[in-house]
Design a protein around this motif. Structure first.
Motif, PDB file in Angstrom:
ATOM      1  N   THR A 190     -18.034 -68.932  90.385  1.00  0.00           N
ATOM      2  CA  THR A 190     -17.191 -67.800  90.002  1.00  0.00           C
ATOM      3  C   THR A 190     -17.607 -67.185  88.672  1.00  0.00           C
ATOM      4  OG1 THR A 190     -15.585 -69.314  89.017  1.00  0.00           O
ATOM      5  CG2 THR A 190     -15.189 -68.617  91.296  1.00  0.00           C
ATOM      6  N   ASP A 191     -18.611 -67.769  88.006  1.00  0.00           N
ATOM      7  CA  ASP A 191     -19.115 -67.198  86.754  1.00  0.00           C
ATOM      8  C   ASP A 191     -20.613 -67.463  86.656  1.00  0.00           C
ATOM      9  OD1 ASP A 191     -19.501 -69.698  84.686  1.00  0.00           O
ATOM     10  OD2 ASP A 191     -17.900 -70.062  86.144  1.00  0.00           O
ATOM     11  N   SER A 192     -21.289 -66.682  85.838  1.00  0.00           N
ATOM     12  CA  SER A 192     -22.747 -66.767  85.750  1.00  0.00           C
ATOM     13  C   SER A 192     -23.249 -68.093  85.178  1.00  0.00           C
ATOM     14  CB  SER A 192     -23.310 -65.595  84.937  1.00  0.00           C
ATOM     15  OG  SER A 192     -22.799 -65.631  83.622  1.00  0.00           O
ATOM     16  N   ALA A 193     -22.416 -68.796  84.418  1.00  0.00           N
ATOM     17  CA  ALA A 193     -22.803 -70.095  83.871  1.00  0.00           C
ATOM     18  C   ALA A 193     -22.528 -71.228  84.870  1.00  0.00           C
ATOM     19  CB  ALA A 193     -22.050 -70.366  82.574  1.00  0.00           C
ATOM     20  N   CYS A 194     -21.908 -70.906  85.966  1.00  0.00           N
ATOM     21  CA  CYS A 194     -21.562 -71.852  87.030  1.00  0.00           C
ATOM     22  C   CYS A 194     -20.670 -72.981  86.515  1.00  0.00           C
ATOM     23  CB  CYS A 194     -22.796 -72.392  87.734  1.00  0.00           C
ATOM     24  SG  CYS A 194     -22.411 -72.905  89.433  1.00  0.00           S
ATOM     25  N   ALA A 195     -19.718 -72.607  85.669  1.00  0.00           N
ATOM     26  CA  ALA A 195     -18.745 -73.585  85.189  1.00  0.00           C
ATOM     27  C   ALA A 195     -17.790 -74.002  86.301  1.00  0.00           C
ATOM     28  CB  ALA A 195     -17.963 -73.010  84.006  1.00  0.00           C
ATOM     29  N   SER A 196     -17.610 -73.113  87.279  1.00  0.00           N
ATOM     30  CA  SER A 196     -16.716 -73.406  88.398  1.00  0.00           C
ATOM     31  C   SER A 196     -17.415 -73.054  89.711  1.00  0.00           C
ATOM     32  CB  SER A 196     -15.424 -72.593  88.252  1.00  0.00           C
ATOM     33  OG  SER A 196     -14.583 -72.822  89.365  1.00  0.00           O
ATOM     34  N   SER A 197     -17.718 -74.072  90.487  1.00  0.00           N
ATOM     35  CA  SER A 197     -18.398 -73.883  91.765  1.00  0.00           C
ATOM     36  C   SER A 197     -17.361 -73.857  92.889  1.00  0.00           C
ATOM     37  CB  SER A 197     -19.384 -75.027  91.989  1.00  0.00           C
ATOM     38  OG  SER A 197     -19.932 -74.974  93.278  1.00  0.00           O
ATOM     39  N   VAL A 198     -17.444 -72.848  93.773  1.00  0.00           N
ATOM     40  CA  VAL A 198     -16.527 -72.776  94.915  1.00  0.00           C
ATOM     41  C   VAL A 198     -17.161 -73.338  96.185  1.00  0.00           C
ATOM     42  CG1 VAL A 198     -15.209 -70.833  94.003  1.00  0.00           C
ATOM     43  CG2 VAL A 198     -17.184 -70.396  95.462  1.00  0.00           C
ATOM     44  N   TRP A 199     -18.462 -73.556  96.149  1.00  0.00           N
ATOM     45  CA  TRP A 199     -19.177 -74.116  97.292  1.00  0.00           C
ATOM     46  C   TRP A 199     -20.531 -74.626  96.818  1.00  0.00           C
ATOM     47  CZ3 TRP A 199     -23.942 -72.678  99.221  1.00  0.00           C
ATOM     48  CH2 TRP A 199     -24.317 -73.242 100.451  1.00  0.00           C
ATOM     49  N   SER A 200     -20.989 -75.718  97.413  1.00  0.00           N
ATOM     50  CA  SER A 200     -22.339 -76.200  97.131  1.00  0.00           C
ATOM     51  C   SER A 200     -22.890 -76.892  98.373  1.00  0.00           C
ATOM     52  CB  SER A 200     -22.367 -77.155  95.933  1.00  0.00           C
ATOM     53  OG  SER A 200     -21.711 -78.359  96.240  1.00  0.00           O
ATOM     54  N   GLU A 201     -24.206 -76.885  98.462  1.00  0.00           N
ATOM     55  CA  GLU A 201     -24.897 -77.523  99.578  1.00  0.00           C
ATOM     56  C   GLU A 201     -26.142 -78.181  99.017  1.00  0.00           C
ATOM     57  OE1 GLU A 201     -25.130 -75.836 103.667  1.00  0.00           O
ATOM     58  OE2 GLU A 201     -27.180 -75.358 103.045  1.00  0.00           O
ATOM     59  N   THR A 202     -26.270 -79.474  99.226  1.00  0.00           N
ATOM     60  CA  THR A 202     -27.435 -80.215  98.754  1.00  0.00           C
ATOM     61  C   THR A 202     -28.360 -80.469  99.925  1.00  0.00           C
ATOM     62  OG1 THR A 202     -26.099 -81.256  97.032  1.00  0.00           O
ATOM     63  CG2 THR A 202     -28.189 -82.320  97.585  1.00  0.00           C
ATOM     64  N   ARG A 203     -29.615 -80.132  99.735  1.00  0.00           N
ATOM     65  CA  ARG A 203     -30.647 -80.339 100.759  1.00  0.00           C
ATOM     66  C   ARG A 203     -31.563 -81.442 100.271  1.00  0.00           C
ATOM     67  NH1 ARG A 203     -31.516 -76.548 104.724  1.00  0.00           N
ATOM     68  NH2 ARG A 203     -29.752 -75.164 104.912  1.00  0.00           N
ATOM     69  N   GLU A 204     -31.413 -82.627 100.840  1.00  0.00           N
ATOM     70  CA  GLU A 204     -32.261 -83.765 100.505  1.00  0.00           C
ATOM     71  C   GLU A 204     -32.390 -84.650 101.735  1.00  0.00           C
ATOM     72  OE1 GLU A 204     -30.274 -85.514  97.178  1.00  0.00           O
ATOM     73  OE2 GLU A 204     -28.538 -86.110  98.343  1.00  0.00           O
ATOM     74  N   GLY A 205     -33.265 -85.641 101.670  1.00  0.00           N
ATOM     75  CA  GLY A 205     -33.476 -86.517 102.821  1.00  0.00           C
ATOM     76  C   GLY A 205     -33.987 -85.726 104.010  1.00  0.00           C
ATOM     77  N   SER A 206     -33.324 -85.851 105.152  1.00  0.00           N
ATOM     78  CA  SER A 206     -33.767 -85.144 106.365  1.00  0.00           C
ATOM     79  C   SER A 206     -33.465 -83.650 106.318  1.00  0.00           C
ATOM     80  CB  SER A 206     -33.108 -85.762 107.604  1.00  0.00           C
ATOM     81  OG  SER A 206     -31.703 -85.589 107.543  1.00  0.00           O
ATOM     82  N   ASN A 207     -32.738 -83.191 105.299  1.00  0.00           N
ATOM     83  CA  ASN A 207     -32.398 -81.768 105.158  1.00  0.00           C
ATOM     84  C   ASN A 207     -33.183 -81.071 104.058  1.00  0.00           C
ATOM     85  OD1 ASN A 207     -30.325 -81.555 107.178  1.00  0.00           O
ATOM     86  ND2 ASN A 207     -29.037 -82.782 105.833  1.00  0.00           N
ATOM     87  N   LYS A 208     -34.286 -81.681 103.601  1.00  0.00           N
ATOM     88  CA  LYS A 208     -35.101 -81.045 102.563  1.00  0.00           C
ATOM     89  C   LYS A 208     -35.572 -79.674 103.033  1.00  0.00           C
ATOM     90  CE  LYS A 208     -36.964 -85.055 100.159  1.00  0.00           C
ATOM     91  NZ  LYS A 208     -38.202 -85.758  99.779  1.00  0.00           N
ATOM     92  N   VAL A 209     -35.911 -78.829 102.072  1.00  0.00           N
ATOM     93  CA  VAL A 209     -36.371 -77.473 102.358  1.00  0.00           C
ATOM     94  C   VAL A 209     -37.893 -77.451 102.371  1.00  0.00           C
ATOM     95  CG1 VAL A 209     -36.377 -75.086 101.546  1.00  0.00           C
ATOM     96  CG2 VAL A 209     -34.306 -76.472 101.316  1.00  0.00           C
ATOM     97  N   THR A 210     -38.466 -76.935 103.451  1.00  0.00           N
ATOM     98  CA  THR A 210     -39.917 -76.814 103.558  1.00  0.00           C
ATOM     99  C   THR A 210     -40.385 -75.573 102.797  1.00  0.00           C
ATOM    100  OG1 THR A 210     -39.926 -77.908 105.708  1.00  0.00           O
ATOM    101  CG2 THR A 210     -41.844 -76.559 105.176  1.00  0.00           C
ATOM    102  N   VAL A 211     -41.365 -75.768 101.932  1.00  0.00           N
ATOM    103  CA  VAL A 211     -41.926 -74.691 101.119  1.00  0.00           C
ATOM    104  C   VAL A 211     -43.403 -74.540 101.482  1.00  0.00           C
ATOM    105  CG1 VAL A 211     -42.400 -73.896  98.775  1.00  0.00           C
ATOM    106  CG2 VAL A 211     -40.297 -75.175  99.253  1.00  0.00           C
ATOM    107  N   THR A 212     -43.804 -73.314 101.818  1.00  0.00           N
ATOM    108  CA  THR A 212     -45.190 -73.010 102.164  1.00  0.00           C
ATOM    109  C   THR A 212     -45.659 -71.836 101.315  1.00  0.00           C
ATOM    110  OG1 THR A 212     -44.746 -73.712 104.441  1.00  0.00           O
ATOM    111  CG2 THR A 212     -46.762 -72.458 104.064  1.00  0.00           C
TER     112      THR A 212
END
Length: 92
Positions: A46-68
């Motif tokens: 809700t702010d540019s410093a991200c002091a308050s997060s309304v949603w988050s998603e962590t991509r790790e393990g089998s959900n890592k992000v492929t970068v090419t």
């Protein structure tokens, strides 16, 4: 004078519960990172410093992000639902 109203049905659109997000991942020298699978954390705040997060998603393990060639593309909300986020506000 005759006025007739015809109803042929109605159409409605459902809220898409995922957001396509694409980006380029670079190192401190602004060069594309090596190809591979990376851990990511995405947040909506809700702010540019991200002091308050309304949603988050962590991509790790089998959900890592492929970068090419530094480029990645993900569907936000496919790991952690985004359906309850109120988008009638400024978010960062």
């Amino acid at each position: 004078f005759l006025l007739q109203v015809l109803s042929a049905g109605s159409a409605s659109a459902a809220f898409n519960t995922q957001i396509n997000y694409q980006g380029k991942l670079t190192n401190t020298s602004d060069a594309a990172v090596s190809d591979g699978d990376y851990n990511f954390k995405f947040q909506l705040c809700t702010d540019s410093a991200c002091a308050s997060s309304v949603w988050s998603e962590t991509r790790e393990g089998s959900n890592k992000v492929t970068v090419t060639s530094g480029i990645f593309s993900v569907l936000l909300g496919s790991v952690t639902s985004i359906a309850s986020v109120d988008f009638n506000q400024s978010l960062w």
